[in-house]
Motif scaffolding. Structure first.
Motif, PDB file in Angstrom:
ATOM      1  N   PRO A   1       0.874  -1.289  -0.011  1.00 56.29           N
ATOM      2  CA  PRO A   1      -0.051  -0.043   0.057  1.00 56.29           C
ATOM      3  C   PRO A   1       0.857   1.380   0.066  1.00 56.29           C
ATOM      4  CG  PRO A   1       0.067  -1.053   2.078  1.00 56.29           C
ATOM      5  CD  PRO A   1       0.615  -2.008   1.094  1.00 56.29           C
ATOM      6  N   ALA A   2       1.964   1.262   0.514  1.00 56.47           N
ATOM      7  CA  ALA A   2       2.752   2.378   0.752  1.00 56.47           C
ATOM      8  C   ALA A   2       3.377   2.756  -1.019  1.00 56.47           C
ATOM      9  CB  ALA A   2       4.285   2.389   1.599  1.00 56.47           C
ATOM     10  N   LEU A   3       3.935   1.714  -1.487  1.00 50.36           N
ATOM     11  CA  LEU A   3       4.262   1.875  -2.867  1.00 50.36           C
ATOM     12  C   LEU A   3       3.074   2.324  -3.789  1.00 50.36           C
ATOM     13  CD1 LEU A   3       6.470  -1.295  -3.208  1.00 50.36           C
ATOM     14  CD2 LEU A   3       7.111   1.135  -3.252  1.00 50.36           C
ATOM     15  N   LEU A   4       1.824   1.926  -3.719  1.00 51.66           N
ATOM     16  CA  LEU A   4       0.732   2.370  -4.653  1.00 51.66           C
ATOM     17  C   LEU A   4       0.315   3.711  -4.225  1.00 51.66           C
ATOM     18  CD1 LEU A   4      -1.634  -0.952  -4.678  1.00 51.66           C
ATOM     19  CD2 LEU A   4       0.333  -0.287  -6.368  1.00 51.66           C
ATOM     20  N   LEU A   5       0.354   3.944  -2.841  1.00 48.60           N
ATOM     21  CA  LEU A   5      -0.003   5.490  -2.415  1.00 48.60           C
ATOM     22  C   LEU A   5       0.971   6.405  -2.971  1.00 48.60           C
ATOM     23  CD1 LEU A   5      -2.152   6.822  -0.443  1.00 48.60           C
ATOM     24  CD2 LEU A   5      -0.518   6.537   1.372  1.00 48.60           C
ATOM     25  N   SER A   6       2.237   5.918  -3.156  1.00 49.42           N
ATOM     26  CA  SER A   6       3.251   7.042  -3.425  1.00 49.42           C
ATOM     27  C   SER A   6       3.253   7.404  -5.074  1.00 49.42           C
ATOM     28  CB  SER A   6       4.635   6.242  -3.240  1.00 49.42           C
ATOM     29  OG  SER A   6       4.988   5.353  -4.274  1.00 49.42           O
ATOM     30  N   PHE A   7       2.536   6.489  -5.793  1.00 46.75           N
ATOM     31  CA  PHE A   7       2.140   6.944  -7.319  1.00 46.75           C
ATOM     32  C   PHE A   7       1.500   8.168  -7.131  1.00 46.75           C
ATOM     33  CE2 PHE A   7       2.360   2.135  -8.580  1.00 46.75           C
ATOM     34  CZ  PHE A   7       3.824   2.164  -8.076  1.00 46.75           C
ATOM     35  N   MET A   8       0.445   8.223  -6.200  1.00 42.65           N
ATOM     36  CA  MET A   8      -0.279   9.561  -6.546  1.00 42.65           C
ATOM     37  C   MET A   8       0.636  11.040  -6.295  1.00 42.65           C
ATOM     38  SD  MET A   8      -3.792   8.142  -4.541  1.00 42.65           S
ATOM     39  CE  MET A   8      -4.170   6.287  -4.491  1.00 42.65           C
ATOM     40  N   LEU A   9       1.806  10.837  -5.436  1.00 43.95           N
ATOM     41  CA  LEU A   9       2.422  11.862  -5.307  1.00 43.95           C
ATOM     42  C   LEU A   9       2.854  12.538  -6.578  1.00 43.95           C
ATOM     43  CD1 LEU A   9       5.047  10.710  -2.468  1.00 43.95           C
ATOM     44  CD2 LEU A   9       2.847  11.962  -2.290  1.00 43.95           C
ATOM     45  N   ILE A  10       2.863  11.935  -7.583  1.00 41.54           N
ATOM     46  CA  ILE A  10       3.415  12.440  -9.124  1.00 41.54           C
ATOM     47  C   ILE A  10       2.428  13.355  -9.555  1.00 41.54           C
ATOM     48  CG2 ILE A  10       3.803  11.519 -11.441  1.00 41.54           C
ATOM     49  CD1 ILE A  10       4.651   9.261 -10.407  1.00 41.54           C
ATOM     50  N   PRO A  11       1.138  13.102  -9.605  1.00 40.58           N
ATOM     51  CA  PRO A  11       0.429  14.291 -10.077  1.00 40.58           C
ATOM     52  C   PRO A  11       0.026  15.402  -8.644  1.00 40.58           C
ATOM     53  CG  PRO A  11      -1.246  12.434  -9.508  1.00 40.58           C
ATOM     54  CD  PRO A  11       0.499  11.931  -9.482  1.00 40.58           C
ATOM     55  N   LEU A  12      -0.049  15.067  -7.548  1.00 39.86           N
ATOM     56  CA  LEU A  12      -0.395  15.794  -6.532  1.00 39.86           C
ATOM     57  C   LEU A  12       0.914  16.522  -6.112  1.00 39.86           C
ATOM     58  CD1 LEU A  12      -2.240  13.391  -3.934  1.00 39.86           C
ATOM     59  CD2 LEU A  12      -3.114  15.502  -4.865  1.00 39.86           C
ATOM     60  N   CYS A  13       2.337  16.399  -6.706  1.00 36.58           N
ATOM     61  CA  CYS A  13       3.390  17.104  -6.608  1.00 36.58           C
ATOM     62  C   CYS A  13       3.876  17.877  -7.699  1.00 36.58           C
ATOM     63  CB  CYS A  13       4.286  16.332  -5.733  1.00 36.58           C
ATOM     64  SG  CYS A  13       3.737  15.809  -4.122  1.00 36.58           S
ATOM     65  N   SER A  14       3.034  17.714  -8.804  1.00 38.97           N
ATOM     66  CA  SER A  14       3.506  17.973 -10.040  1.00 38.97           C
ATOM     67  C   SER A  14       3.860  19.520 -10.276  1.00 38.97           C
ATOM     68  CB  SER A  14       2.668  17.415 -11.300  1.00 38.97           C
ATOM     69  OG  SER A  14       1.342  18.020 -11.141  1.00 38.97           O
ATOM     70  N   THR A  15       4.742  20.013 -10.992  1.00 35.77           N
ATOM     71  CA  THR A  15       5.007  21.243 -11.371  1.00 35.77           C
ATOM     72  C   THR A  15       3.781  22.093 -12.422  1.00 35.77           C
ATOM     73  OG1 THR A  15       7.397  21.034 -10.879  1.00 35.77           O
ATOM     74  CG2 THR A  15       6.670  22.970 -12.030  1.00 35.77           C
ATOM     75  N   ARG A  16       4.009  20.951 -13.208  1.00 32.81           N
ATOM     76  CA  ARG A  16       2.701  21.245 -14.533  1.00 32.81           C
ATOM     77  C   ARG A  16       1.637  20.476 -14.362  1.00 32.81           C
ATOM     78  NH1 ARG A  16       3.798  25.073 -17.649  1.00 32.81           N
ATOM     79  NH2 ARG A  16       5.784  26.360 -17.438  1.00 32.81           N
ATOM     80  N   SER A  17       0.482  20.362 -14.414  1.00 31.96           N
ATOM     81  CA  SER A  17      -0.681  19.712 -14.327  1.00 31.96           C
ATOM     82  C   SER A  17      -1.108  19.397 -15.603  1.00 31.96           C
ATOM     83  CB  SER A  17      -1.598  20.163 -13.548  1.00 31.96           C
ATOM     84  OG  SER A  17      -1.166  20.396 -12.037  1.00 31.96           O
TER      85      SER A  17
END
Length: 423
Positions: free
Chosen positions: A322-338
């Motif tokens: 679950p930690a790894l799957l949750l970390s994938f969501m950091l990519i859009p939630l921390c993106s510089t350009r959406s």
């Protein structure tokens, strides 16, 4: 995952979505599955056939009529690298575009050399070859995501594929018709996850290739902090794909290319990012609420660390999957350009929620809690509403898209905390 995780025997419980993964071999699980309902299979196959056919038409229209294909940016970078020219300089590729409407290559050199085979094909063949590869990757991503989420029967698997196709139809269309690389990046992350949850440090190499491809997945690399071998594999993969292989193609000129890239692409265009109202990252939403035109660097840092804390909590509680799957969501939630294509990183988390609803149970403090029919129906309604918030909340006065993403983020975290899956 611990530094010596390769020598440890995983302890796997068979309760809940996370507990199903790895408890039996895939072949054995398939042998025990219930027969697939023909109507479900026909419906889902029909849905994908229509989607693939329409997107195939859009590939031609976007690439050769509107001249907006992102695939061409990688073709331009590959053409320049192959010819000994700086890939980050403005380059037009006939008949895709001209210097008036070119799409710049903005990634590390990994994709530039990986795309070189496409430069030997005529444009139409190149575009549709990548489209066919992307469709195959899409199905592979769906299969791995379903397996990781603990979807057990073929019938549930087909249902999950169909539900994902509906919920993500516009995101998949955006990726496929423009030729984006995000499905490939997600595949790297999922393959890395399959290795890591089995205690194999080689999964770090897949994570490294994901970060080497589009840079943004670098926010996932802290998930390797407890496995130094995996971290070393990730670093080695980045060096090999971004420096060693390009060096054999272009020589020491690659260091000039990277210097130009750092001072132009990274130093200006990507560093300034989107306006707050156009961003679905947490920092952009926070800036919008507090009246900033753009999120300050401190706000980006605080939001990023806050989000990272949640998968790190799961990781240090030995809930690696679950930690790894949750970390994938950091990519859009921390993106510089959406951009819409970044939202594909929510797919594995959504697959988990679909798994819970299909199995009509959740796990709370190690116990199975069946969901009533009413609760299940309300769950499906909530899932659809959240997805609509994510898809339709962009550029709104209230950042509904970010709020929807945070709901998914929170539910996946909660499921990870309540699951008894251990590694």
């Amino acid at each position: 995952m611990t530094p010596d995780s390769e020598t440890q025997t995983p302890v796997i419980h068979k309760i809940g979505p996370f507990g199903n993964y790895g408890s039996q071999s895939i072949k054995k699980r398939h042998d025990e599955m219930s027969p697939v309902k023909l109507s479900v299979r026909i419906t889902v196959v029909g849905l994908f056939v229509v989607m693939i056919a329409l997107n195939a038409y859009q590939v031609y229209r976007i690439a050769f009529v509107r001249h907006e294909a992102d695939f061409v940016a990688c073709i331009a970078g590959a053409t320049d690298l192959r010819n000994g020219v700086n890939p980050y300089l403005p380059t037009a590729i006939v008949p895709y575009n001209t210097l008036a409407n070119f799409r710049p290559y903005i990634y590390p050199l990994f994709f530039a050399w990986l795309w070189i085979p496409f430069t030997f094909l005529v444009p139409v063949a190149a575009s549709f070859a990548w489209y066919a590869i992307s469709v195959a990757i899409m199905f592979y991503v769906l299969a791995i995501s379903a397996d990781l989420a603990g979807i057990k029967s073929q019938n549930e698997c087909w249902l999950a594929f169909g539900i994902i196709a509906v919920l993500f139809v516009s995101i998949l269309q955006w990726i496929l018709m423009f030729g984006h690389e995000d499905l490939l990046v997600l595949l790297f992350l999922l393959l890395g996850t399959k290795y890591l949850v089995k205690g194999k440090s080689a999964g770090g190499a897949w994570f490294g290739m994901a970060a080497a491809g589009k840079l943004m997945p670098i926010v996932v690399l802290p998930m390797l902090i407890r496995n130094w071998k995996a971290m070393a594999m990730a670093a080695s993969a980045i060096v090999a794909t971004c420096i060693v292989i390009p060096y054999f193609i272009a020589g020491s000129a690659i260091f000039h290319y990277y210097d130009y890239w750092v001072h132009t692409t990274l130093g200006s265009e990507m560093a300034k990012g989107d306006n707050a109202v156009h961003s679905f990252a947490l920092a952009g939403a926070a800036a919008q609420i507090f009246g900033y035109a753009q999120p300050p660097m401190l706000m980006k840092l605080v939001c990023g660390l806050l989000l990272l804390a949640f998968p790190m909590v799961l990781l240090f509680r030995n809930k690696s999957l679950p930690a790894l799957l949750l970390s994938f969501m950091l990519i859009p939630l921390c993106s510089t350009r959406s951009e819409p294509n970044h939202l594909i990183m929510l797919l594995p988390g959504m697959m988990l929620l679909i798994s819970v609803l299909l199995q009509r149970q959740i796990v709370w403090k190690g116990r199975e809690v069946p969901l009533s029919k009413r609760a299940t129906v309300l769950g499906w309604i909530a899932l659809v509403l959240v997805q609509l918030m994510i898809l339709w909340g962009y550029n709104a006065v209230i950042p509904f898209d970010t709020l929807g993403m945070l709901v998914v983020f929170g539910v996946v975290f909660w499921e990870g905390m309540s699951s008894v899956f251990q590694l």
